[in-house]
Design a protein around this motif. Structure first.
Motif, short mmCIF file in Angstrom:
data_model
loop_
_atom_site.label_atom_id
_atom_site.label_comp_id
_atom_site.label_asym_id
_atom_site.label_seq_id
_atom_site.Cartn_x
_atom_site.Cartn_y
_atom_site.Cartn_z
N LYS A 289 0.79 -1.19 0.06
CA LYS A 289 -0.04 0.00 0.07
C LYS A 289 0.79 1.15 -0.17
O LYS A 289 1.64 1.47 1.05
N ARG A 293 -3.06 3.61 -1.95
CA ARG A 293 -3.34 2.84 -3.08
C ARG A 293 -2.73 1.50 -2.93
O ARG A 293 -1.43 1.53 -2.46
N TRP A 294 -3.32 0.28 -3.01
CA TRP A 294 -2.72 -0.84 -3.01
C TRP A 294 -2.05 -1.21 -4.52
O TRP A 294 -2.63 -1.04 -5.50
N GLN A 295 -0.83 -1.62 -4.66
CA GLN A 295 -0.09 -1.59 -5.82
C GLN A 295 0.47 -3.13 -5.67
O GLN A 295 0.96 -3.76 -4.69
N SER A 354 -3.89 -8.23 -10.04
CA SER A 354 -4.39 -6.76 -9.93
C SER A 354 -5.95 -6.72 -9.84
O SER A 354 -6.43 -6.05 -8.80
N ARG A 355 -6.70 -7.50 -10.47
CA ARG A 355 -8.08 -7.50 -10.40
C ARG A 355 -8.27 -8.29 -9.25
O ARG A 355 -9.47 -7.81 -8.62
N GLU A 358 -8.00 -5.57 -6.30
CA GLU A 358 -8.99 -4.71 -6.69
C GLU A 358 -10.34 -5.45 -6.10
O GLU A 358 -11.15 -4.19 -5.40
N HIS A 359 -10.76 -6.41 -6.15
CA HIS A 359 -11.85 -7.07 -5.86
C HIS A 359 -11.96 -7.31 -4.28
O HIS A 359 -12.95 -7.09 -3.58
N ARG A 361 -10.24 -5.80 -1.90
CA ARG A 361 -9.48 -4.71 -0.99
C ARG A 361 -9.90 -4.65 0.33
O ARG A 361 -9.24 -4.25 1.35
#
Length: 486
Positions: A289, A293-295, A354-355, A358-359, A361
């Motif tokens: 993070k 934002r999460w990377q 990444s998806r 994102e889902h 989080r």
């Protein structure tokens, strides 16, 4: 007329690399490095130089560049040197070339603590339970007959440290030799005194009694604990503490101390000496993070960086049809295909991870209870790939998060309906069940029906049988086995 799907060798290679785990991928890369002269690994010190050459910058410094003086600098005697002179005598000893270090196992300057650590590390890595027992048997100074009996007994001990054969079978194994059951039992008693405590026991009761007998004499209520195990083991297993207190005529505080002593014992003493090695998981992607934002990024330690050997590439002449040039041209093409397949694998892995991040989080922010339902179709639709490709990407691939390392498949779970018309992940329900059981009264544990009622109060509709299935997957025993003394 007909239709068929033809998979090119490049596509087959890309699919195969996609489903390989990290260790398998490293082996595959090493095999290609060994078989294809066009491939080479970018060493750690060459990365900056390689990038500079790629950008057209020739301002590189040679590793052996000096200060303009060709005369060699004097080297102290105690200075480490990686170079071995060519004119060394044949009988030169290792210590004459390399000085002894403090961490060397054979060095006389190593401390006793270092030697003990190295010995313990060797023992933990290489010795099995049978080897550990045979080593102690050889130090016992037995006769040939007793040693043969001891070897037969050790062969009958399983990985848990329990004797899996009967005394009669040991006696019969010696045939016509004059060996009786009393002699076998005598050798067994000696083996039962070996390390680890409790080894060689014929049942759980004997295993616990042997371990209790090795405890210090000042252990509180030691004699009473031995009597409880000897006479009331069945009631102890059923958690019938009232019956034990009545028959032993003891009070609850004393029984509580006895239970703490018994819980400190091991029902599988052989597990203390095991030759199995721990399997370490290398994460494929790392999640951090940054700036709120999460990377997601690839783990650079999973695979070495590869490139085409520029020297060999320049030797390929397209107009030449000699056998050597054709071979080099084919190897160059295979190397390019391999690098392209690796790049495709990394891009697909990053896209899918990444998806997932994102889902999920909410899981990264708040834990398992915030896990959302997710299936392969959801990710496949988001990245515009087939579900079979997503399945290959998420199998044996691991993600390093601030909450730990998880397999990518861990983030996929089914859903259960809620009273509000929403959905709740099965992983989140398991986390809630674990939290409820952890907070329950040990003297009156909650039944599966009661847990289902508590979940219903939170708006989660789960049947009692589903609760039992989730509880068993979490290795949580039923309520009658969770009962403890308050």
């Amino acid at each position: 007329m007909g239709q068929q799907l033809t998979m090119t060798p490049q596509l087959q290679q890309a699919i195969r690399l996609l489903q390989l785990s990290t260790l398998d991928l490293q082996q595959e890369i090493q095999q290609n490095l060994d078989s294809n002269p066009m491939l080479e690994e970018i060493e750690e010190g060459e990365e900056d130089e390689y990038e500079a050459d790629a950008n057209g910058n020739d301002d590189t410094v040679s590793a052996d560049a000096g200060n303009g003086d060709d005369s060699p600098e004097p080297v102290a005697e105690d200075t480490w040197s990686d170079e071995i002179g060519a004119d060394l005598p044949v009988d030169t000893e290792w210590e004459d070339v390399y000085p002894a270090t403090e961490i060397s196992p054979g060095s006389g300057s190593a401390s006793s603590e270092d030697r003990d650590f190295l010995f313990d590390q060797h023992q933990a890595d290489s010795e099995t339970l049978h080897e550990h027992l045979e080593w102690q048997l050889n130090l016992a100074g037995l006769s040939d007959t007793d040693r043969a009996i001891g070897t037969a007994l050790i062969d009958g001990i399983d990985e848990d440290g329990m004797l899996s054969v009967s005394i009669e079978d040991i006696v019969e194994s010696f045939g016509d030799e004059d060996i009786g059951a009393e002699e076998v039992i005598a050798v067994l008693r000696m083996i039962q005194s070996f390390d680890p405590p409790g080894v060689g026991a014929r049942d759980l009761q004997e295993c616990l009694i042997l371990q209790l007998g090795r405890l210090p004499e000042h252990t509180p209520h030691l004699d009473t604990a031995i009597q409880v195990v000897r006479d009331h083991l069945a009631a102890l297993g059923n958690r019938d503490y009232t019956q034990i207190m009545q028959r032993m005529k003891i009070r609850e505080p004393e029984l509580r101390e006895i239970m703490e002593t018994i819980r400190s014992l091991s029902p599988r003493p052989g597990s203390q000496v095991s030759s199995t090695h721990a399997d370490y998981v290398i994460p494929d992607v790392i999640v951090r993070k940054r700036n709120g934002r999460w990377q997601v990024e690839l783990n650079p330690e999973t695979a070495p960086r590869l490139r085409i050997n520029s020297h060999y590439e320049g030797m390929v002449r397209r107009a030449d049809t000699s056998a050597d040039n054709v071979y080099m041209r084919n190897q160059l093409q295979e190397a390019r295909w391999f690098l392209k397949s690796l790049q495709s694998r990394n891009e697909t892995l990053i896209k899918v991870a990444s998806r997932i991040v994102e889902h999920q989080r909410g899981f990264l922010e708040y834990g398992e209870e915030a896990m959302k339902p997710l299936v392969l179709h959801d990710i496949a639709e988001a990245v515009e790939m087939h579900e079979s490709t997503i399945s290959r990407v998420t199998t044996q691939k691991y993600m390093h998060t601030p909450r730990g390392i998880y397999e990518l498949k861990y983030f996929f779970s089914s859903h259960v309906g809620t009273t509000g018309g929403g959905e709740c992940s099965s992983t989140a329900i398991r986390a809630i069940i674990r939290k409820i059981v952890k907070a329950e009264n040990p003297g009156k544990p909650l039944s599966d029906s009661k847990i289902a009622d508590l979940l219903a109060e939170q708006g989660i509709k789960v049947a009692r049988r589903t609760i039992a299935k989730y509880r068993e997957s979490l290795s949580i025993p039923p309520s009658n086995e969770r009962k403890q003394l308050v």
